[in-house]
Design an enzyme around this catalytic site. Structure first.
Site, PDB file in Angstrom:
ATOM      1  N   GLY A 179     -25.877  -0.261   2.087  1.00  0.00           N
ATOM      2  CA  GLY A 179     -24.852  -1.222   2.092  1.00  0.00           C
ATOM      3  C   GLY A 179     -23.493  -0.598   2.492  1.00  0.00           C
TER       4      GLY A 179
ATOM      5  N   LYS B 284       1.024  -1.244  -0.094  1.00  0.00           N
ATOM      6  CA  LYS B 284      -0.012  -0.053  -0.093  1.00  0.00           C
ATOM      7  C   LYS B 284       0.873   1.181   0.030  1.00  0.00           C
ATOM      8  CE  LYS B 284      -4.412  -0.627   2.264  1.00  0.00           C
ATOM      9  NZ  LYS B 284      -5.112  -0.526   3.772  1.00  0.00           N
TER      10      LYS B 284
ATOM     11  N   ALA C 162     -35.714   5.165  -2.065  1.00  0.00           N
ATOM     12  CA  ALA C 162     -36.183   3.963  -1.858  1.00  0.00           C
ATOM     13  C   ALA C 162     -35.595   3.187  -2.874  1.00  0.00           C
ATOM     14  CB  ALA C 162     -37.936   3.754  -1.842  1.00  0.00           C
TER      15      ALA C 162
ATOM     16  N   ARG D  99     -18.378  -3.710  -0.658  1.00  0.00           N
ATOM     17  CA  ARG D  99     -18.482  -4.304   0.614  1.00  0.00           C
ATOM     18  C   ARG D  99     -19.772  -4.335   1.090  1.00  0.00           C
ATOM     19  NH1 ARG D  99     -14.514  -1.100   4.511  1.00  0.00           N
ATOM     20  NH2 ARG D  99     -15.055   0.715   2.820  1.00  0.00           N
TER      21      ARG D  99
ATOM     22  N   ASN E  25     -24.874   7.880  11.890  1.00  0.00           N
ATOM     23  CA  ASN E  25     -25.098   6.722  10.999  1.00  0.00           C
ATOM     24  C   ASN E  25     -26.371   6.153  11.129  1.00  0.00           C
ATOM     25  OD1 ASN E  25     -22.668   7.134   9.291  1.00  0.00           O
ATOM     26  ND2 ASN E  25     -21.637   5.562  10.233  1.00  0.00           N
TER      27      ASN E  25
ATOM     28  N   LEU F  99     -33.992   9.939   1.160  1.00  0.00           N
ATOM     29  CA  LEU F  99     -35.047   9.178   1.193  1.00  0.00           C
ATOM     30  C   LEU F  99     -35.549   8.631  -0.232  1.00  0.00           C
ATOM     31  CD1 LEU F  99     -37.660  11.859   2.650  1.00  0.00           C
ATOM     32  CD2 LEU F  99     -36.909   9.676   3.570  1.00  0.00           C
TER      33      LEU F  99
ATOM     34  N   CYS G 193     -19.622   0.895   6.195  1.00  0.00           N
ATOM     35  CA  CYS G 193     -20.018   1.718   7.327  1.00  0.00           C
ATOM     36  C   CYS G 193     -21.309   1.577   8.066  1.00  0.00           C
ATOM     37  CB  CYS G 193     -19.805   3.274   7.279  1.00  0.00           C
ATOM     38  SG  CYS G 193     -17.881   3.821   6.868  1.00  0.00           S
TER      39      CYS G 193
HETATM   40  C1  UDX Z   1     -21.908   6.608   5.127  1.00  0.00           C
HETATM   41  C2  UDX Z   1     -22.113   8.231   5.805  1.00  0.00           C
HETATM   42  O1  UDX Z   1     -23.195   8.794   4.919  1.00  0.00           O
HETATM   43  C3  UDX Z   1     -21.115   8.719   6.266  1.00  0.00           C
HETATM   44  O2  UDX Z   1     -21.374  10.266   6.555  1.00  0.00           O
HETATM   45  C4  UDX Z   1     -19.990   8.089   7.184  1.00  0.00           C
HETATM   46  O3  UDX Z   1     -18.925   8.692   7.463  1.00  0.00           O
HETATM   47  C5  UDX Z   1     -19.926   6.826   6.682  1.00  0.00           C
HETATM   48  O4  UDX Z   1     -21.037   6.047   6.046  1.00  0.00           O
HETATM   49  P1  UDX Z   1     -21.162   6.034   2.983  1.00  0.00           P
HETATM   50  O5  UDX Z   1     -20.982   4.683   3.232  1.00  0.00           O
HETATM   51  O6  UDX Z   1     -20.043   6.505   1.888  1.00  0.00           O
HETATM   52  O7  UDX Z   1     -21.243   6.894   4.075  1.00  0.00           O
HETATM   53  O8  UDX Z   1     -22.431   5.847   1.938  1.00  0.00           O
HETATM   54  P2  UDX Z   1     -23.721   6.885   1.919  1.00  0.00           P
HETATM   55  O9  UDX Z   1     -23.659   7.795   0.951  1.00  0.00           O
HETATM   56  O10 UDX Z   1     -24.202   7.090   3.231  1.00  0.00           O
HETATM   57  O11 UDX Z   1     -24.882   5.552   1.430  1.00  0.00           O
HETATM   58  C6  UDX Z   1     -24.928   4.444   2.100  1.00  0.00           C
HETATM   59  C7  UDX Z   1     -25.861   3.591   1.379  1.00  0.00           C
HETATM   60  O12 UDX Z   1     -27.088   3.923   1.617  1.00  0.00           O
HETATM   61  C8  UDX Z   1     -25.669   3.257  -0.036  1.00  0.00           C
HETATM   62  O13 UDX Z   1     -25.800   1.715  -0.169  1.00  0.00           O
HETATM   63  C9  UDX Z   1     -26.484   3.820  -0.590  1.00  0.00           C
HETATM   64  O14 UDX Z   1     -26.946   3.469  -1.882  1.00  0.00           O
HETATM   65  C10 UDX Z   1     -27.793   3.630   0.112  1.00  0.00           C
HETATM   66  N1  UDX Z   1     -28.649   4.988   0.156  1.00  0.00           N
HETATM   67  C11 UDX Z   1     -28.474   6.125   0.339  1.00  0.00           C
HETATM   68  C12 UDX Z   1     -30.232   4.651  -0.095  1.00  0.00           C
HETATM   69  O15 UDX Z   1     -30.437   3.558  -0.407  1.00  0.00           O
HETATM   70  N2  UDX Z   1     -31.023   5.537  -0.092  1.00  0.00           N
HETATM   71  C13 UDX Z   1     -30.650   6.934   0.068  1.00  0.00           C
HETATM   72  O16 UDX Z   1     -31.759   7.727  -0.056  1.00  0.00           O
HETATM   73  C14 UDX Z   1     -29.509   7.105   0.285  1.00  0.00           C
END
Ligand code: UDX
Length: 447
Positions: free
Chosen positions: A268, A37, A263, A342, A219, A261, A271
Site C-alpha cells: 500500500g 506547513k 508474503a 495512505r 516501482n 519477498l 507510491c
Molecule cells: C516505495 C519504493 O520502495 C521507493 O523506492 C519509492 O521511492 C516509493 O515507493 P515506500 O512506499 O516507502 O517506497 O514503501 P516500500 O518499503 O517499498 O513498501 C511498500 C509496501 O509493500 C508496504 O505496504 C510494505 O508493507 C509492502 N511490502 C514490502 C510487502 O508486502 N512485502 C515485501 O516483501 C516488501
C-alpha cells in the site's frame, strides 16, 4: 560560490530533500503553498513521522539554536526565483479521482508559478513521479514562460526514497538518475551530488523519457515481486505449503534475492499502488497498453490479499458473520516506522471488518492520528494490550518491532480467545503456539 538551492513542495520528499541539501552544505530555501506547513518547518517540526528527519531539520533551520542556519522556508515564489541556482520540484502527483491516471495539477502549478520569476540562469530539476513525456512538455513550457529563456534548463531526477529510511536514502542514495537535455544540467547536478558521488553512488545520465520511466518501472518491479510471492502464498494455502520457507529457499538464488519477498496482506502507501495505475494509464495513451496488462494482475493479486485476510478472520471466528465479534487490529500504517496510512492494507482490512458488523479496536504505535482522521468510526486503543482486551481474535497487520516484542502470555491473559492471525508473516509462530495461542498466517499451513 556554493550553489543556492530551492525545494518546492515540502511534503515527504521535499522536506527530506531540503534538509539533506542543507546537510550537504548548501544554502537552501524550501517553499510550500500551505503556510501552516511552513510555520511548522520553521519551528523545526516535521508534519509526519520519519525517523531522523526532525533531527536533521533542526540541525539546519535558521533561527533554531545551534543550527547551521543554512535552511530557510518561504511561501513566496518570487523569493524562490530570486534565490535559487537550482530549483527542485518535489510536489506530489496523486492518482486522479475516479481514474487510474496521475494528477499533474500540482506539478503544473509549481512550474507555472516559478517560471515568471526565473530572471537569471537556473536549473529546474523535477523530482516528482510523473507520466513519461511530462519532462519534455514541461521544458517547452518553462522556456516559453521564464524571462531568462534558454538560460533556464530542465532536468529530471527521480527519487527512490523509502518511507522509514528517507534520510538515509536521500543522503546516501543507491543510485542517482538524471534525465537531461544538455551538458550544463549534468555538470550542475554533479556539483549538487558531489558528496554522495564521492562516496561511490552511481550517477546514471540519460534522456528525459528514460529517467521518467526508471522510476515507474522500478516501482512496478517491486510491486511485481511482492505480488509474485503473494500469488505463491495463495498456491501454498491451497496445497498446504509454507510460503515463508519457499521465499527463503528461492531467495538464496542471487538472481532472485531475498528482499521484497515477504508474503502478507500486500503493498500500500502513497507510491506503489498509484504509480502502477498511472503507468498503465500512460502506456494506454501511448498505445503500449499490452506491454503493461500484467500490472493489472499485480494490482488485483495485491487487492485480493485484503479480502482474503477478512475471510481468514471470518473463518477463525467460526465462519459466521462478524456481528458481536470483537476484533483487535495491531497496526494501521501501510508499513512500520511510518505514520502514513495512505492506501494502507491494515486499515482497509480493519475497515472492511468494521463495515461488516465487527467491533474493531485498532492500535498503532505512530499512525493513530492519521487513522482516526481517515476512519473515525473504528475503535482505537492507546496500547496494544488495551486493543486486545476481550478480543475474540487478534490481527497482526503492520509489522512494527513493538508487536514482535509483545509477550504472548501477557496478551493471552486479557483476550477472550487466544487466536492470532499474522497478516505480515513477521511473528514467531512457535512462541505464540507455546503460549497457548492458535496462530495462523497467510500462505502457511494451519497448525
Ligand atoms: C516505495 C519504493 O520502495 C521507493 O523506492 C519509492 O521511492 C516509493 O515507493 P515506500 O512506499 O516507502 O517506497 O514503501 P516500500 O518499503 O517499498 O513498501 C511498500 C509496501 O509493500 C508496504 O505496504 C510494505 O508493507 C509492502 N511490502 C514490502 C510487502 O508486502 N512485502 C515485501 O516483501 C516488501
Amino acid at each position: 560560490m556554493a550553489l543556492k538551492i530551492t525545494v518546492i513542495g515540502t511534503g515527504y520528499l521535499g522536506a527530506t530533500h531540503a534538509a539533506a541539501m542543507a546537510e550537504l552544505g548548501f544554502e537552501v530555501l524550501g517553499l510550500d503553498v500551505v503556510p501552516e506547513k511552513i510555520e511548522m518547518l520553521q519551528r523545526g517540526e516535521v508534519p509526519m513521522y520519519e525517523p531522523g528527519l526532525e533531527d536533521l531539520l533542526r540541525r539546519h533551520v535558521a533561527g533554531i539554536e545551534g543550527a547551521s542556519g543554512r535552511l530557510r522556508f518561504t511561501t513566496s515564489y518570487e523569493e524562490a526565483g530570486a534565490f535559487g541556482d537550482v530549483h527542485f520540484i518535489c510536489v506530489n502527483t496523486p492518482q486522479k479521482h475516479g481514474e487510474y491516471a496521475c494528477d499533474m495539477s500540482y506539478v503544473e502549478s509549481a512550474f507555472d508559478a516559478l517560471a515568471p520569476h526565473l530572471t537569471r540562469p537556473a536549473l529546474v530539476v523535477g523530482k516528482s513521479t510523473v507520466p513519461v513525456g511530462s519532462a519534455a512538455r514541461l521544458a517547452e513550457r518553462l522556456a516559453a514562460a521564464a524571462p531568462a529563456g534558454a538560460d533556464v534548463e530542465l532536468a529530471w531526477n527521480p527519487e527512490f526514497l523509502r518511507e522509514g529510511f528517507a534520510v538515509q536514502d536521500t543522503l546516501h542514495p543507491d543510485r542517482i538518475v538524471v534525465g537531461v537535455a544538455g551538458e550544463r544540467a549534468e555538470e550542475l547536478l554533479r556539483e549538487v551530488y558531489a558528496t554522495p558521488l564521492a562516496e561511490g553512488s552511481p550517477f546514471i545520465v540519460m534522456d528525459y523519457p528514460t529517467s521518467e520511466l526508471v522510476k515507474t518501472s522500478a516501482n512496478s518491479f517491486l510491486a511485481t515481486k511482492i505480488s509474485f510471492i503473494n500469488a505463491m502464498a495463495e498456491v501454498c494455502e491451497a496445497a498446504n505449503g509454507d510460503v515463508v520457507k519457499l521465499a527463503e529457499a528461492i531467495g538464496h538464488d542471487e538472481r532472485i534475492g531475498k528482499k521484497f519477498l515477504r508474503a502478507g496482506i500486500g503493498f500500500g502507501g502513497g507510491c506503489l499502488p498509484k504509480d502502477l495505475r498511472a503507468f498503465m494509464a500512460r502506456a494506454g495513451e501511448l498505445g503500449a497498453d499490452q506491454a503493461l496488462t500484467f500490472l493489472r494482475e499485480i494490482d488485483s493479486i495485491n487487492m485480493r490479499r485484503r479480502g482474503h485476510m477478512v475471510e481468514l478472520t471470518r473463518d477463525a471466528l467460526g465462519g459466521g458473520g462478524f456481528l458481536g465479534k470483537r476484533v483487535a487490529v495491531l497496526g494501521a500504517t501501510f508499513k512500520p516506522d511510518s505514520d502514513d496510512v495512505r492506501d494502507s492494507p491494515a486499515l482497509n482490512v480493519a475497515g472492511q471488518i468494521h463495515l461488516q458488523g465487527g467491533q474493531v479496536t485498532v492500535y498503532d504505535p505512530k499512525g493513530m492520528e492519521n487513522a482516526r482522521r481517515v476512519f473515525p468510526t473504528l475503535g482505537y486503543a492507546d496500547t496494544a494490550l488495551d486493543a486486545v482486551r476481550g478480543a475474540d481474535v487478534v490481527l497482526h497487520l503492520t509489522e512494527w518491532r513493538e508487536f514482535r516484542e509483545l509477550d504472548p502470555a501477557t496478551l493471552g491473559d486479557v483476550v477472550a480467545e487466544r487466536r492470532i492471525l499474522d497478516g505480515r508473516n513477521a511473528l514467531d509462530p512457535a512462541l505464540w503456539r507455546k503460549a497457548g495461542w492458535s496462530y495462523r498466517a497467510l500462505g502457511r499451513p494451519k497448525a
